[in-house]
Scaffold this motif. Structure first.
Motif, PDB file in Angstrom:
ATOM      1  N   PRO A  61       0.809  -1.221   0.000  1.00 51.51           N
ATOM      2  CA  PRO A  61       0.000   0.000   0.000  1.00 51.51           C
ATOM      3  C   PRO A  61       0.843   1.272   0.000  1.00 51.51           C
ATOM      4  O   PRO A  61       0.439   2.289  -0.565  1.00 51.51           O
ATOM      5  CB  PRO A  61      -0.835  -0.105   1.279  1.00 51.51           C
ATOM      6  CG  PRO A  61      -0.212  -1.144   2.099  1.00 51.51           C
ATOM      7  CD  PRO A  61       0.558  -2.035   1.184  1.00 51.51           C
ATOM      8  N   PHE A  62       2.025   1.204   0.592  1.00 51.45           N
ATOM      9  CA  PHE A  62       2.916   2.369   0.608  1.00 51.45           C
ATOM     10  C   PHE A  62       3.348   2.721  -0.812  1.00 51.45           C
ATOM     11  O   PHE A  62       3.250   3.873  -1.236  1.00 51.45           O
ATOM     12  CB  PHE A  62       4.136   2.081   1.492  1.00 51.45           C
ATOM     13  CG  PHE A  62       5.093   3.225   1.601  1.00 51.45           C
ATOM     14  CD1 PHE A  62       4.866   4.244   2.507  1.00 51.45           C
ATOM     15  CD2 PHE A  62       6.214   3.301   0.799  1.00 51.45           C
ATOM     16  CE1 PHE A  62       5.745   5.312   2.617  1.00 51.45           C
ATOM     17  CE2 PHE A  62       7.100   4.360   0.897  1.00 51.45           C
ATOM     18  CZ  PHE A  62       6.857   5.366   1.807  1.00 51.45           C
ATOM     19  N   LEU A  63       3.819   1.723  -1.562  1.00 52.87           N
ATOM     20  CA  LEU A  63       4.294   1.974  -2.920  1.00 52.87           C
ATOM     21  C   LEU A  63       3.153   2.341  -3.867  1.00 52.87           C
ATOM     22  O   LEU A  63       3.345   3.126  -4.797  1.00 52.87           O
ATOM     23  CB  LEU A  63       5.059   0.759  -3.434  1.00 52.87           C
ATOM     24  CG  LEU A  63       6.375   0.481  -2.701  1.00 52.87           C
ATOM     25  CD1 LEU A  63       6.960  -0.849  -3.143  1.00 52.87           C
ATOM     26  CD2 LEU A  63       7.381   1.595  -2.906  1.00 52.87           C
ATOM     27  N   LYS A  64       1.961   1.806  -3.631  1.00 53.65           N
ATOM     28  CA  LYS A  64       0.813   2.187  -4.454  1.00 53.65           C
ATOM     29  C   LYS A  64       0.418   3.637  -4.182  1.00 53.65           C
ATOM     30  O   LYS A  64       0.040   4.368  -5.095  1.00 53.65           O
ATOM     31  CB  LYS A  64      -0.378   1.272  -4.176  1.00 53.65           C
ATOM     32  CG  LYS A  64      -0.283  -0.051  -4.882  1.00 53.65           C
ATOM     33  CD  LYS A  64      -1.530  -0.864  -4.662  1.00 53.65           C
ATOM     34  CE  LYS A  64      -1.404  -2.197  -5.375  1.00 53.65           C
ATOM     35  NZ  LYS A  64      -2.566  -3.053  -5.160  1.00 53.65           N
ATOM     36  N   ALA A  65       0.520   4.058  -2.927  1.00 56.77           N
ATOM     37  CA  ALA A  65       0.121   5.421  -2.561  1.00 56.77           C
ATOM     38  C   ALA A  65       1.066   6.466  -3.137  1.00 56.77           C
ATOM     39  O   ALA A  65       0.628   7.551  -3.515  1.00 56.77           O
ATOM     40  CB  ALA A  65       0.060   5.558  -1.044  1.00 56.77           C
ATOM     41  N   ILE A  66       2.363   6.162  -3.220  1.00 54.77           N
ATOM     42  CA  ILE A  66       3.292   7.172  -3.738  1.00 54.77           C
ATOM     43  C   ILE A  66       3.238   7.254  -5.260  1.00 54.77           C
ATOM     44  O   ILE A  66       3.630   8.267  -5.835  1.00 54.77           O
ATOM     45  CB  ILE A  66       4.738   6.952  -3.245  1.00 54.77           C
ATOM     46  CG1 ILE A  66       5.329   5.650  -3.748  1.00 54.77           C
ATOM     47  CG2 ILE A  66       4.803   7.032  -1.745  1.00 54.77           C
ATOM     48  CD1 ILE A  66       6.783   5.460  -3.371  1.00 54.77           C
ATOM     49  N   GLY A  67       2.737   6.206  -5.914  1.00 52.54           N
ATOM     50  CA  GLY A  67       2.496   6.256  -7.350  1.00 52.54           C
ATOM     51  C   GLY A  67       3.740   6.290  -8.204  1.00 52.54           C
ATOM     52  O   GLY A  67       4.792   5.784  -7.818  1.00 52.54           O
ATOM     53  N   ARG A  68       3.611   6.850  -9.401  1.00 49.89           N
ATOM     54  CA  ARG A  68       4.670   6.985 -10.401  1.00 49.89           C
ATOM     55  C   ARG A  68       5.309   5.653 -10.781  1.00 49.89           C
ATOM     56  O   ARG A  68       6.509   5.578 -11.038  1.00 49.89           O
ATOM     57  CB  ARG A  68       5.730   7.967  -9.936  1.00 49.89           C
ATOM     58  CG  ARG A  68       5.171   9.358  -9.760  1.00 49.89           C
ATOM     59  CD  ARG A  68       6.193  10.411  -9.931  1.00 49.89           C
ATOM     60  NE  ARG A  68       5.583  11.708  -9.705  1.00 49.89           N
ATOM     61  CZ  ARG A  68       6.272  12.817  -9.616  1.00 49.89           C
ATOM     62  NH1 ARG A  68       7.569  12.805  -9.722  1.00 49.89           N
ATOM     63  NH2 ARG A  68       5.660  13.955  -9.420  1.00 49.89           N
ATOM     64  N   GLY A  69       4.511   4.582 -10.784  1.00 53.00           N
ATOM     65  CA  GLY A  69       5.010   3.285 -11.223  1.00 53.00           C
ATOM     66  C   GLY A  69       5.774   2.505 -10.175  1.00 53.00           C
ATOM     67  O   GLY A  69       6.356   1.468 -10.474  1.00 53.00           O
ATOM     68  N   CYS A  70       5.790   2.977  -8.931  1.00 52.22           N
ATOM     69  CA  CYS A  70       6.538   2.287  -7.878  1.00 52.22           C
ATOM     70  C   CYS A  70       5.846   1.019  -7.413  1.00 52.22           C
ATOM     71  O   CYS A  70       6.478   0.168  -6.791  1.00 52.22           O
ATOM     72  CB  CYS A  70       6.761   3.226  -6.689  1.00 52.22           C
ATOM     73  SG  CYS A  70       7.854   4.588  -7.082  1.00 52.22           S
ATOM     74  N   GLU A  71       4.560   0.865  -7.728  1.00 51.95           N
ATOM     75  CA  GLU A  71       3.839  -0.328  -7.288  1.00 51.95           C
ATOM     76  C   GLU A  71       4.365  -1.598  -7.956  1.00 51.95           C
ATOM     77  O   GLU A  71       4.169  -2.695  -7.449  1.00 51.95           O
ATOM     78  CB  GLU A  71       2.332  -0.192  -7.533  1.00 51.95           C
ATOM     79  CG  GLU A  71       1.929   0.034  -8.962  1.00 51.95           C
ATOM     80  CD  GLU A  71       1.919   1.498  -9.364  1.00 51.95           C
ATOM     81  OE1 GLU A  71       1.646   1.769 -10.550  1.00 51.95           O
ATOM     82  OE2 GLU A  71       2.190   2.370  -8.529  1.00 51.95           O
ATOM     83  N   LYS A  72       5.095  -1.464  -9.062  1.00 50.10           N
ATOM     84  CA  LYS A  72       5.642  -2.662  -9.712  1.00 50.10           C
ATOM     85  C   LYS A  72       6.839  -3.237  -8.949  1.00 50.10           C
ATOM     86  O   LYS A  72       7.295  -4.328  -9.261  1.00 50.10           O
ATOM     87  CB  LYS A  72       6.020  -2.359 -11.160  1.00 50.10           C
ATOM     88  CG  LYS A  72       7.119  -1.342 -11.340  1.00 50.10           C
ATOM     89  CD  LYS A  72       7.313  -1.021 -12.813  1.00 50.10           C
ATOM     90  CE  LYS A  72       8.296   0.119 -12.970  1.00 50.10           C
ATOM     91  NZ  LYS A  72       8.355   0.575 -14.349  1.00 50.10           N
ATOM     92  N   PHE A  73       7.311  -2.523  -7.920  1.00 49.92           N
ATOM     93  CA  PHE A  73       8.443  -3.009  -7.120  1.00 49.92           C
ATOM     94  C   PHE A  73       8.019  -3.620  -5.791  1.00 49.92           C
ATOM     95  O   PHE A  73       8.858  -3.872  -4.930  1.00 49.92           O
ATOM     96  CB  PHE A  73       9.434  -1.868  -6.863  1.00 49.92           C
ATOM     97  CG  PHE A  73       9.977  -1.258  -8.123  1.00 49.92           C
ATOM     98  CD1 PHE A  73      10.760  -1.995  -8.994  1.00 49.92           C
ATOM     99  CD2 PHE A  73       9.687   0.049  -8.452  1.00 49.92           C
ATOM    100  CE1 PHE A  73      11.245  -1.446 -10.160  1.00 49.92           C
ATOM    101  CE2 PHE A  73      10.168   0.616  -9.612  1.00 49.92           C
ATOM    102  CZ  PHE A  73      10.952  -0.136 -10.469  1.00 49.92           C
TER     103      PHE A  73
END
Length: 144
Positions: A61-73
């Motif tokens: 949820p942290f990486l999804k919230a910051i956005g800019r494609g970071c959710e793929k990590f």
């Protein structure tokens, strides 16, 4: 002032600053000063790992919230501690994360340590045109 006098003054000033610090910071500062001058080994820094708060209890949820494609990590980080212990070098060599995403993740990890919950910051659409497109548009304007 001679070179020797300047070196002596700066060394004395540095040592007085180190002595004036608290007992916990003095050894680190002294070792950092020794490392900067080439006399000593590198100091490993302790990293503060914040407690999960609200919906942010795992890296996903942290990486999804910051956005800019970071959710793929999300699959690259094992757990909450791993996300906040990872530095730029670890993200680059061990996890294979590119520079833009590394900087973005590290910036938001630091903000979360300071108490700011992540939110999505949209990128500007103003400068998304390719250079060749901008040049072609400028050329058309000159001919009009």
């Amino acid at each position: 002032m001679s070179l020797l006098a300047r070196l002596t003054c700066t060394t004395a000033l540095r040592m007085s600053l180190v002595r004036g610090m608290s007992t916990e910071a003095a050894p680190v500062a002294a070792t950092a000063a020794a490392t900067a001058t080439g006399m000593g080994t590198a100091v490993t820094q302790k990293v503060a790992i914040p407690r999960p708060r609200g919906q942010f209890d795992s890296p996903e949820p942290f990486l999804k919230a910051i956005g800019r494609g970071c959710e793929k990590f999300t699959d690259k980080f094992k757990d909450w501690d791993h996300l906040f212990r990872a530095n730029s070098n670890t993200m680059k060599h061990d996890l294979g994360i590119g520079p833009k995403h590394r900087k973005w993740i590290l910036m938001w990890a630091n903000k979360f340590r300071l108490g700011i919950n992540p939110y999505l910051i949209q990128t500007s659409k103003k400068h998304t045109m390719k250079r060749s497109e901008r040049l072609a548009r400028a050329k058309r304007r000159r001919h009009d």
